[in-house]
Design an enzyme around this catalytic site. Structure first.
Site, PDB file in Angstrom:
ATOM      1  N   GLU A 112      -9.658  12.101   8.467  1.00 38.20           N
ATOM      2  CA  GLU A 112      -9.302  13.750   7.747  1.00 38.20           C
ATOM      3  C   GLU A 112     -10.711  14.224   7.912  1.00 38.20           C
ATOM      4  OE1 GLU A 112      -7.182  11.303   4.521  1.00 38.20           O
ATOM      5  OE2 GLU A 112      -6.770  13.424   3.947  1.00 38.20           O
ATOM      6  N   THR A 128      -8.646  -5.818   4.238  1.00 40.34           N
ATOM      7  CA  THR A 128      -8.733  -4.848   3.170  1.00 40.34           C
ATOM      8  C   THR A 128      -9.686  -5.143   1.912  1.00 40.34           C
ATOM      9  OG1 THR A 128      -6.310  -4.596   3.293  1.00 40.34           O
ATOM     10  CG2 THR A 128      -7.107  -3.760   1.164  1.00 40.34           C
ATOM     11  N   GLN A 156      -3.155   1.678  15.113  1.00 43.94           N
ATOM     12  CA  GLN A 156      -2.254   2.110  14.387  1.00 43.94           C
ATOM     13  C   GLN A 156      -1.065   3.316  15.236  1.00 43.94           C
ATOM     14  OE1 GLN A 156      -3.680   4.066  10.716  1.00 43.94           O
ATOM     15  NE2 GLN A 156      -1.677   4.601  10.072  1.00 43.94           N
ATOM     16  N   GLU A 199      -9.261   4.092  -1.718  1.00 38.16           N
ATOM     17  CA  GLU A 199      -8.079   3.899  -2.679  1.00 38.16           C
ATOM     18  C   GLU A 199      -8.401   3.291  -4.189  1.00 38.16           C
ATOM     19  OE1 GLU A 199      -4.794   2.066  -0.640  1.00 38.16           O
ATOM     20  OE2 GLU A 199      -5.246   2.890   1.237  1.00 38.16           O
ATOM     21  N   HIS A 245      -3.426  13.783   1.416  1.00 32.58           N
ATOM     22  CA  HIS A 245      -3.756  12.826   2.407  1.00 32.58           C
ATOM     23  C   HIS A 245      -2.609  12.937   3.188  1.00 32.58           C
ATOM     24  CE1 HIS A 245      -4.666   9.145   4.670  1.00 32.58           C
ATOM     25  NE2 HIS A 245      -3.460   8.857   4.141  1.00 32.58           N
ATOM     26  N   ASP A 256      -8.875   0.323   2.505  1.00 37.04           N
ATOM     27  CA  ASP A 256      -8.033  -0.064   3.261  1.00 37.04           C
ATOM     28  C   ASP A 256      -8.537   0.268   4.874  1.00 37.04           C
ATOM     29  OD1 ASP A 256      -5.433  -0.704   4.648  1.00 37.04           O
ATOM     30  OD2 ASP A 256      -4.774   1.086   4.085  1.00 37.04           O
ATOM     31  N   LYS A 299      -3.941  -2.208  10.466  1.00 36.55           N
ATOM     32  CA  LYS A 299      -4.371  -2.444   9.051  1.00 36.55           C
ATOM     33  C   LYS A 299      -4.640  -3.937   8.773  1.00 36.55           C
ATOM     34  CE  LYS A 299      -3.117   1.883   7.356  1.00 36.55           C
ATOM     35  NZ  LYS A 299      -3.893   2.882   6.538  1.00 36.55           N
ATOM     36  N   ASP A 327       0.883  -1.088  -0.142  1.00 39.28           N
ATOM     37  CA  ASP A 327       0.100  -0.014   0.044  1.00 39.28           C
ATOM     38  C   ASP A 327       0.803   1.139  -0.033  1.00 39.28           C
ATOM     39  OD1 ASP A 327      -2.284   1.164  -0.042  1.00 39.28           O
ATOM     40  OD2 ASP A 327      -2.757   1.165   1.948  1.00 39.28           O
ATOM     41  N   ARG A 353      -7.520   3.473  13.767  1.00 38.69           N
ATOM     42  CA  ARG A 353      -6.389   4.502  14.067  1.00 38.69           C
ATOM     43  C   ARG A 353      -6.082   4.790  15.355  1.00 38.69           C
ATOM     44  NH1 ARG A 353      -5.363   5.839   8.815  1.00 38.69           N
ATOM     45  NH2 ARG A 353      -7.305   6.334   7.805  1.00 38.69           N
ATOM     46  N   TYR A 378       1.102   5.822  -0.578  1.00 37.19           N
ATOM     47  CA  TYR A 378       0.618   6.776   0.268  1.00 37.19           C
ATOM     48  C   TYR A 378       1.186   7.975  -0.480  1.00 37.19           C
ATOM     49  CZ  TYR A 378       1.200   9.424   4.890  1.00 37.19           C
ATOM     50  OH  TYR A 378       0.998  10.038   6.212  1.00 37.19           O
ATOM     51  N   GLU A 386     -10.168   3.933   4.187  1.00 36.18           N
ATOM     52  CA  GLU A 386      -9.366   4.554   3.151  1.00 36.18           C
ATOM     53  C   GLU A 386      -9.614   4.073   1.747  1.00 36.18           C
ATOM     54  OE1 GLU A 386      -5.120   4.184   4.175  1.00 36.18           O
ATOM     55  OE2 GLU A 386      -5.294   5.428   6.058  1.00 36.18           O
TER      56      GLU A 386
END
Lengths: 391, 391
Positions: free
Chosen positions: B339, B237, B220, B181, B113, B213, B233, B106, B217, B108, B179
């Site tokens: 976010e 997925t 993490q 993606e 972001h 994903d 994570k 994965d 949090r 970034y 997430e």
């Protein structure tokens, strides 16, 4: 019919019986067991097609009871007569990657290693990060580049940036290193949302191998924030060809040191916390440079597996997890050249030359032994690799 | 014989033709192509057993020329008559995980972001770390927990520690997030030490999917130093079931924005740097909460693949790499609730309720569309998941 002679003091006596995958004269690869200086062809000896496969995965997937039964059957066989054609001298076989790797995770379970690396990578901070004694820190690596011992390692290229430089440059790594580790092979996985308690380790983990997590320290140092190591590690991870059964490591169990401050959270607690009394030896171009002691590891193999699955992640036959670099408290017990040369500042003398990181043409061999049930020792064989120039 | 009617304005017209794996009435899973509101059974339609497999991998491994030829052949078929029994209404099939995932990485790759996350996780530092504009930062994830859309997501448990707490606690995540993606599927891999230049992307990457994903949090934030995200994570997925061929995304190509300060190192340069004009929509319990724009991504799909392999790492059929969360410059273009709710401090209103992270029973659906070659649009379908309570 024939018999197998096991030389006195062999590291591959009947207390060991490690499994691997081999081929002879270009015949299809298949499962074998190392016995003394011989390899027993299991499909031929037992007449069971699960062993006529190019990986241990089909056999491992049959589960713990079967691992116990087959080990018993092999012991009986080896003590008696064996069909002709089912035994090969070890020098005549080619060993292959023994498992089809599903997911590969690498941990960071040595306090000495993590502290040394912390001092080297983050000199202005506490060497151990706040989470380190609360959980076995680990990350996923690239399963497609797990290689069998003997495979040459081409020097990787990538970006590096010295702190004083304004921008990174691209080129062959100038700080190519090893990490001497043990790897644990999951034989019987679990579906999602069924965490594996530490005490259930023996029913899920089939065996252990020696593992060299080749590492490009310059690439790693530049890339690793904030998502961890990637290209600095993903080019190659080598493992030894013979998977030592967990069943063969009963005599190597020792009490786990430490873990009193803090006491781990309940999901990481074992009824009888155990480590493994395994001695590794690292040879650089034929000269011994280190003796990493697995008995010094902070987190146990069972704790690492419990952590891996506690969030609900499934596990699969062929999952491989590494212990992280094995380093003891003494300088000559460090399992990486980064630590042995203290970041390149304190060169070692190897074959009369001052050395820090790997040069093209260098060869590294890691061996390992453990106490066996009969008072002797059992061997892991070796994980060997030679560095070729970048392409 | 029969024919397929494609409704006007369908997102699955002949400019799209995405591949998936499906089953009907408990029959063995096999490869199909979505056409309008139908699924074309490729093994039945083309009489080729490579499609009678439970994953796209055998077909993908045949390589680029074959991908082009089969796509042409499907277009001909769909315009004419098709054998009876080779067409199923999409509502009658069950879609499966379309690929056997080899390695999962994965990235970034969204500057918006990465900047937002930097501000949230490291409020006292520069939001972008020094390496971010020099290389596509990424890490390996768990390939064994890549799931097909529709699979329920059990809330993961793990360790978390608030900054003010003395020690971590264990329990179900309280900050479960998504997430949004894109994922890219490698069809034709490469052996070790043969890096893939960015311009060679189309010959190696077979197609693209939507990817969620799922991210815990709190887990993490506590675990991620220094080796990156792991249990936060690795529990799940999700990907969409229909793999949109790269061949169908020609009309979606747009010039890549930015990359002038700094200019990437040569191995990351493309003759004609391109991104993709793909619009995502994120629905939370049926209410649209974001429209992440893929066109805003900093690093291109081809650059990510070039980076993955530049150190000599091999690649395999079935390798999957994610773009990382897609976030645009506007608040309603952010692809993660972290976010959108600014770390939980600015709740969103969803169905009249103030919300920050996911509650049990919540459902998230991500959809995506792109320009098609005929002036219309093509669809990625959806990636859907519902949160179940922790076990």
């Amino acid at each position: 019919m024939t018999t197998i002679d096991i030389p006195d003091g062999s590291l591959f006596g009947i207390e060991n019986l490690p499994y691997g995958v081999f081929s002879v004269d270009g015949d299809p690869a298949r499962v074998g067991v190392r016995v003394g200086d011989s390899v027993l062809d299991l499909a031929a000896a037992l007449g069971d097609d699960v062993f006529a496969a190019p990986s241990l995965n089909p056999f491992m997937a049959q589960g713990y009871d079967r691992w116990v039964a087959v080990r018993e059957r092999i012991r009986e066989l080896v003590s008696g007569e064996i069909p002709d054609g089912a035994v090969h001298p070890v020098g005549r076989v080619t060993t292959r990657l023994p498992i089809e790797v599903a997911d590969y995770v690498d941990f960071y379970a040595s306090e000495h290693h993590a502290s040394n690396v912390g001092r080297l990578f983050r000199p202005d901070a506490e060497p151990l990060l706040p989470n380190w004694k609360h959980l076995p820190v680990g990350y996923h690596g690239r399963s497609g580049t797990v290689l069998v011992s003997g495979t040459d390692i081409v020097r990787p290229s990538g970006q590096r940036k010295a702190p004083a430089d304004a921008a990174p440059v691209f080129g062959p790594s100038t700080r190519l290193d090893i990490e001497a580790e043990l790897g644990f092979v999951v034989g019987a996985g679990t579906p999602s949302n069924t965490p594996i308690a530490p005490d259930d380790f023996p029913r899920h983990v089939f065996g252990a191998v020696l593992l060299n997590d080749w590492s490009a320290r310059d690439i790693q140092a530049w890339e690793y924030v904030p998502l961890g190591p990637h290209l600095g590690k993903s080019f190659a991870t080598s493992i030894s060809p013979w998977v030592v059964p967990i069943l063969a490591l009963e005599a190597a169990r020792i009490p786990l040191p430490g873990q009193t401050d803090p006491v781990p959270l309940p999901y990481l607690r074992e009824s009888d916390p155990w480590g493994l009394d395994i001695d590794l030896v690292v040879e650089w171009n034929g000269e011994e440079v280190s003796r990493p002691p697995y008995r010094e590891m902070y987190w146990s193999p069972a704790q690492m597996l419990a952590h891996l699955t506690v969030n609900g992640a499934s596990s699969r036959t062929g999952d491989l997890y590494g212990s992280g670099t094995i380093s003891g408290p003494e300088k000559n017990q460090r399992g990486a050249f980064l630590e042995l040369s203290w970041g390149g500042k304190e060169p070692l003398t190897v074959k009369g030359e001052e050395r820090t990181f790997l040069l093209d043409g260098d060869e590294v061999v890691i061996t390992g032994t453990a106490p066996g049930a009969d008072g002797g020792r059992i061997g892991f064989g070796e994980v060997r690799g030679r560095v070729l120039p970048s392409k």
